[in-house]
Motif scaffolding. Structure first.
Motif, PDB file in Angstrom:
ATOM      1  N   ASN A  36       7.858   0.489  11.311  1.00 36.61           N
ATOM      2  CA  ASN A  36       6.657   0.262  10.506  1.00 36.61           C
ATOM      3  C   ASN A  36       5.751  -0.781  11.147  1.00 36.61           C
ATOM      4  OD1 ASN A  36       7.576   2.122   8.656  1.00 36.61           O
ATOM      5  ND2 ASN A  36       8.505   0.584   7.324  1.00 36.61           N
ATOM      6  N   THR A  37       4.511  -0.829  10.686  1.00 42.78           N
ATOM      7  CA  THR A  37       3.519  -1.751  11.228  1.00 42.78           C
ATOM      8  C   THR A  37       3.235  -2.846  10.222  1.00 42.78           C
ATOM      9  OG1 THR A  37       2.505   0.026  12.498  1.00 42.78           O
ATOM     10  CG2 THR A  37       1.166  -1.923  12.122  1.00 42.78           C
ATOM     11  N   ARG A  38       3.257  -4.093  10.690  1.00 46.77           N
ATOM     12  CA  ARG A  38       2.963  -5.246   9.844  1.00 46.77           C
ATOM     13  C   ARG A  38       1.513  -5.657  10.068  1.00 46.77           C
ATOM     14  NH1 ARG A  38       2.180 -10.405  10.928  1.00 46.77           N
ATOM     15  NH2 ARG A  38       2.517 -11.932   9.309  1.00 46.77           N
ATOM     16  N   ILE A  39       0.776  -5.814   8.978  1.00 44.15           N
ATOM     17  CA  ILE A  39      -0.588  -6.314   9.020  1.00 44.15           C
ATOM     18  C   ILE A  39      -0.593  -7.636   8.260  1.00 44.15           C
ATOM     19  CG2 ILE A  39      -3.003  -5.877   8.432  1.00 44.15           C
ATOM     20  CD1 ILE A  39      -1.991  -3.729  10.294  1.00 44.15           C
ATOM     21  N   PHE A  97      -7.537   1.567   8.570  1.00 41.81           N
ATOM     22  CA  PHE A  97      -7.603   0.177   9.003  1.00 41.81           C
ATOM     23  C   PHE A  97      -7.790   0.106  10.520  1.00 41.81           C
ATOM     24  CE2 PHE A  97      -5.470  -3.631  10.603  1.00 41.81           C
ATOM     25  CZ  PHE A  97      -6.147  -4.619   9.911  1.00 41.81           C
ATOM     26  N   MET A  98      -7.003   0.863  11.271  1.00 35.15           N
ATOM     27  CA  MET A  98      -7.086   0.834  12.733  1.00 35.15           C
ATOM     28  C   MET A  98      -8.425   1.363  13.240  1.00 35.15           C
ATOM     29  SD  MET A  98      -4.340  -0.657  13.530  1.00 35.15           S
ATOM     30  CE  MET A  98      -4.330  -0.489  15.293  1.00 35.15           C
ATOM     31  N   ASP A 148       0.786  -1.242   0.000  1.00 38.23           N
ATOM     32  CA  ASP A 148       0.000   0.000   0.000  1.00 38.23           C
ATOM     33  C   ASP A 148       0.814   1.287   0.000  1.00 38.23           C
ATOM     34  OD1 ASP A 148      -2.943  -0.900   1.934  1.00 38.23           O
ATOM     35  OD2 ASP A 148      -2.163  -1.632   0.051  1.00 38.23           O
ATOM     36  N   TRP A 168       2.943  -3.943   4.961  1.00 39.03           N
ATOM     37  CA  TRP A 168       3.654  -3.066   5.877  1.00 39.03           C
ATOM     38  C   TRP A 168       3.225  -1.626   5.636  1.00 39.03           C
ATOM     39  CZ3 TRP A 168       6.960  -4.538   9.734  1.00 39.03           C
ATOM     40  CH2 TRP A 168       7.303  -5.886   9.755  1.00 39.03           C
ATOM     41  N   HIS A 169       3.075  -0.887   6.743  1.00 37.24           N
ATOM     42  CA  HIS A 169       2.668   0.519   6.660  1.00 37.24           C
ATOM     43  C   HIS A 169       3.597   1.380   7.505  1.00 37.24           C
ATOM     44  CE1 HIS A 169      -1.221  -0.299   4.735  1.00 37.24           C
ATOM     45  NE2 HIS A 169      -1.307  -1.350   5.532  1.00 37.24           N
ATOM     46  N   LEU A 177      -3.281   2.785   6.959  1.00 42.36           N
ATOM     47  CA  LEU A 177      -3.132   2.189   8.290  1.00 42.36           C
ATOM     48  C   LEU A 177      -4.091   2.853   9.275  1.00 42.36           C
ATOM     49  CD1 LEU A 177      -1.739   0.325  10.316  1.00 42.36           C
ATOM     50  CD2 LEU A 177      -0.005   2.107  10.629  1.00 42.36           C
ATOM     51  N   THR A 178      -4.208   4.163   9.213  1.00 39.07           N
ATOM     52  CA  THR A 178      -5.119   4.887  10.109  1.00 39.07           C
ATOM     53  C   THR A 178      -6.556   4.416   9.897  1.00 39.07           C
ATOM     54  OG1 THR A 178      -3.651   6.797  10.095  1.00 39.07           O
ATOM     55  CG2 THR A 178      -5.931   7.176  10.807  1.00 39.07           C
ATOM     56  N   CYS A 234       0.858   6.433   7.478  1.00 45.00           N
ATOM     57  CA  CYS A 234       0.105   5.946   6.320  1.00 45.00           C
ATOM     58  C   CYS A 234      -1.395   6.111   6.546  1.00 45.00           C
ATOM     59  CB  CYS A 234       0.445   4.474   6.073  1.00 45.00           C
ATOM     60  SG  CYS A 234      -0.541   3.730   4.758  1.00 45.00           S
TER      61      CYS A 234
END
Length: 130
Positions: free
Chosen positions: A20-23, A42-43, A11, A31-32, A39-40, A36
């Motif tokens: 970074n954050t792994r989903i 999504f959360m 993305d 990864w975000h 990511l916001t 991003c």
């Protein structure tokens, strides 16, 4: 220039990194970066979904006992119709099984209850063709 192939990008084009954050999505991962927008979103959606599940669970726990009692009383008040009895008994037992668990009535319990109230038709040995 990045030495990773373009096909591995996701993305926001973030890579595995401590910041970074792994989903995990199915067998893959996305990864975000911390800033991003995907990511916001999504959360926010995850938190809203979790909140709805907790609200529904609390509501159901409050409503289920009284609804279960009404079902049992309604089943007991029905006339003794032989054709309807297996349906009434199976439904009542399934709801009781749900009341006895904190999760879902699993498939093998459903099958056991339905087999008990709706057994398979066995051949009539007195009327079998010779």
């Amino acid at each position: 220039m990045n030495d990773k192939p373009e096909t591995e990008r996701t993305d926001c084009h973030a890579w595995p990194d401590a910041g970074n954050t792994r989903i995990g999505i199915g067998p893959g991962e996305v990864w975000h970066t911390p800033d991003c927008p995907a990511l916001t979103i999504f959360m926010i959606n995850m938190e809203a979904g979790s909140r709805r599940v907790h609200e529904q669970e609390a509501w159901a726990k409050g409503v289920f006992p009284a609804a279960h009692d009404r079902l049992k009383k309604a089943a007991a008040a029905l006339p003794a119709d032989p054709a309807a009895q297996p349906f009434i008994a199976a439904l009542t037992e399934l709801v009781q099984a749900q009341a006895d668990t904190t999760g879902f009535v699993v498939l093998h319990q459903w099958a056991e209850i339905l087999e008990r109230h709706f057994p398979p038709e066995l051949p009539d040995l007195d009327h079998m063709g010779q």
